[in-house]
Motif scaffolding. Structure first.
Motif, PDB file in Angstrom:
ATOM      1  N   GLY A 197      29.727  50.610  81.430  1.00 39.13           N
ATOM      2  CA  GLY A 197      30.398  49.378  81.865  1.00 39.13           C
ATOM      3  C   GLY A 197      30.198  49.093  83.347  1.00 39.13           C
ATOM      4  O   GLY A 197      30.865  48.246  83.927  1.00 39.13           O
ATOM      5  N   PHE A 198      29.296  49.803  83.946  1.00 44.30           N
ATOM      6  CA  PHE A 198      28.950  49.639  85.366  1.00 44.30           C
ATOM      7  C   PHE A 198      27.471  49.959  85.525  1.00 44.30           C
ATOM      8  O   PHE A 198      26.992  50.911  84.916  1.00 44.30           O
ATOM      9  CB  PHE A 198      29.776  50.592  86.231  1.00 44.30           C
ATOM     10  CG  PHE A 198      29.293  50.643  87.662  1.00 44.30           C
ATOM     11  CD1 PHE A 198      29.793  49.760  88.608  1.00 44.30           C
ATOM     12  CD2 PHE A 198      28.307  51.558  88.058  1.00 44.30           C
ATOM     13  CE1 PHE A 198      29.319  49.793  89.922  1.00 44.30           C
ATOM     14  CE2 PHE A 198      27.835  51.581  89.363  1.00 44.30           C
ATOM     15  CZ  PHE A 198      28.347  50.703  90.291  1.00 44.30           C
ATOM     16  N   MET A 232      41.636  41.719  84.893  1.00 43.40           N
ATOM     17  CA  MET A 232      41.368  42.279  83.565  1.00 43.40           C
ATOM     18  C   MET A 232      41.996  41.429  82.468  1.00 43.40           C
ATOM     19  O   MET A 232      41.363  41.131  81.467  1.00 43.40           O
ATOM     20  CB  MET A 232      41.868  43.714  83.481  1.00 43.40           C
ATOM     21  CG  MET A 232      41.070  44.639  84.374  1.00 43.40           C
ATOM     22  SD  MET A 232      41.712  46.291  84.371  1.00 43.40           S
ATOM     23  CE  MET A 232      41.147  46.881  82.772  1.00 43.40           C
ATOM     24  N   GLU A 248      38.242  38.383  83.672  1.00 43.28           N
ATOM     25  CA  GLU A 248      37.361  38.223  84.845  1.00 43.28           C
ATOM     26  C   GLU A 248      36.920  39.593  85.339  1.00 43.28           C
ATOM     27  O   GLU A 248      37.541  40.605  85.012  1.00 43.28           O
ATOM     28  CB  GLU A 248      38.126  37.529  85.985  1.00 43.28           C
ATOM     29  CG  GLU A 248      38.709  36.172  85.649  1.00 43.28           C
ATOM     30  CD  GLU A 248      37.647  35.081  85.516  1.00 43.28           C
ATOM     31  OE1 GLU A 248      36.584  35.218  86.134  1.00 43.28           O
ATOM     32  OE2 GLU A 248      37.896  34.110  84.781  1.00 43.28           O
ATOM     33  N   ARG A 277      34.859  36.625  78.772  1.00 45.65           N
ATOM     34  CA  ARG A 277      34.114  37.858  79.058  1.00 45.65           C
ATOM     35  C   ARG A 277      32.660  37.730  78.627  1.00 45.65           C
ATOM     36  O   ARG A 277      31.759  38.227  79.290  1.00 45.65           O
ATOM     37  CB  ARG A 277      34.798  39.051  78.380  1.00 45.65           C
ATOM     38  CG  ARG A 277      36.059  39.442  79.131  1.00 45.65           C
ATOM     39  CD  ARG A 277      36.998  40.277  78.307  1.00 45.65           C
ATOM     40  NE  ARG A 277      36.428  41.560  77.964  1.00 45.65           N
ATOM     41  CZ  ARG A 277      36.778  42.245  76.883  1.00 45.65           C
ATOM     42  NH1 ARG A 277      37.656  41.758  76.037  1.00 45.65           N
ATOM     43  NH2 ARG A 277      36.232  43.420  76.661  1.00 45.65           N
TER      44      ARG A 277
HETATM   45  P1  AMP Z   1      35.354  47.245  79.659  1.00 42.18           P
HETATM   46  O1  AMP Z   1      36.240  48.203  78.961  1.00 42.18           O
HETATM   47  O2  AMP Z   1      34.129  47.898  80.254  1.00 42.18           O
HETATM   48  O3  AMP Z   1      35.017  46.043  78.819  1.00 42.18           O
HETATM   49  O4  AMP Z   1      36.185  46.682  80.907  1.00 42.18           O
HETATM   50  C1  AMP Z   1      37.404  45.985  80.728  1.00 42.18           C
HETATM   51  C2  AMP Z   1      37.664  45.087  81.931  1.00 42.18           C
HETATM   52  O5  AMP Z   1      37.716  45.876  83.133  1.00 42.18           O
HETATM   53  C3  AMP Z   1      36.580  44.055  82.199  1.00 42.18           C
HETATM   54  O6  AMP Z   1      36.765  42.883  81.419  1.00 42.18           O
HETATM   55  C4  AMP Z   1      36.788  43.795  83.699  1.00 42.18           C
HETATM   56  O7  AMP Z   1      37.939  43.010  83.940  1.00 42.18           O
HETATM   57  C5  AMP Z   1      37.091  45.195  84.217  1.00 42.18           C
HETATM   58  N1  AMP Z   1      35.847  45.931  84.557  1.00 42.18           N
HETATM   59  C6  AMP Z   1      35.352  47.061  83.976  1.00 42.18           C
HETATM   60  N2  AMP Z   1      34.201  47.445  84.544  1.00 42.18           N
HETATM   61  C7  AMP Z   1      33.944  46.530  85.517  1.00 42.18           C
HETATM   62  C8  AMP Z   1      32.891  46.354  86.447  1.00 42.18           C
HETATM   63  N3  AMP Z   1      31.845  47.191  86.508  1.00 42.18           N
HETATM   64  N4  AMP Z   1      32.958  45.282  87.283  1.00 42.18           N
HETATM   65  C9  AMP Z   1      33.998  44.430  87.266  1.00 42.18           C
HETATM   66  N5  AMP Z   1      35.019  44.521  86.404  1.00 42.18           N
HETATM   67  C10 AMP Z   1      34.995  45.562  85.529  1.00 42.18           C
END
Ligand code: AMP
Length: 179
Positions: free
Chosen positions: A80-81, A48, A52, A135
């Motif tokens: 985010g998934f 994170m 990555e 990112r």
């Molecule tokens: P976000 O808040 O969705 O931008 O997520 C913050 C960080 O958490 C990302 O930069 C990744 O390091 C990790 N992360 C969140 N969701 C995922 C995912 N679906 N797959 C892989 N890493 C994730």
């Protein structure tokens, strides 16, 4: 879906509240694990902070657990998934086991310049300029291709412009979902 800083969290929260369904944000779940210093948090931390992706198996474990909750039976919103094709394939398997399907993908579009501006003033630990660049790179290489992957699998993709007034963007999302 959408690039980092597109407003997925903000819009996702509003939409989940409006639809009265749970929202599962892998980013939020990971940040909470990090704060609490759980094994998941410790495992995810280095990825994170470097901007990555956390490994697919770890992420699929989180989602598998979330979809196991009774509250998800009436529908849910994923935020985010998935972020990789492997995650999307894992999700398809989890959904098939439950006899569920995705109704739609809401794709928030925001250009890179606006994203750099937003993220460099947000101040989260993973919002350093170098990390933001990384990112965005990962988003383009691993996540954006998922839109074509889902289109190929017949999932409805609703593209909404993610720039402007928060409530207006939400209204656009609701309109495109025909709710
Ligand atoms: P976000 O808040 O969705 O931008 O997520 C913050 C960080 O958490 C990302 O930069 C990744 O390091 C990790 N992360 C969140 N969701 C995922 C995912 N679906 N797959 C892989 N890493 C994730």
């Amino acid at each position: 879906m959408g690039p980092p800083g597109a407003g997925k969290g903000t819009q996702g929260e509003l939409l989940a509240r409006r639809l009265d369904i749970p929202r599962y944000s892998t980013g939020d779940i990971l940040r909470q694990a990090l704060r609490e210093g759980t094994p998941l948090g410790l495992e995810a931390k280095k990825f994170m902070h470097a901007g990555e992706l956390v490994p697919d198996e770890v992420i699929l474990g989180i989602i598998g657990e979330a979809l196991g909750h009774d509250e998800s039976a009436q529908g849910f919103l994923l935020d985010g998934f998935p972020r990789t094709v492997a995650q999307a394939e894992g999700l398809s398997e989890l959904l098939a086991e439950k006899g569920l399907d995705l109704d739609a993908i809401v794709n928030l579009s925001v250009d890179d310049e606006e994203i750099m501006k937003r993220l460099s003033t947000r101040g989260r630990k993973d919002d350093l300029v170098e990390t933001i660049r990384r990112r965005l790179e990962i988003y383009r290489a691993d996540t954006k291709p998922l839109l074509d992957w889902y289109a190929g699998h017949g999932v409805r993709i609703l593209s909404v412009e993610g720039v402007g007034d928060i409530d207006e963007i939400q209204a656009d999302i609701l309109g495109s979902l025909a709710l």
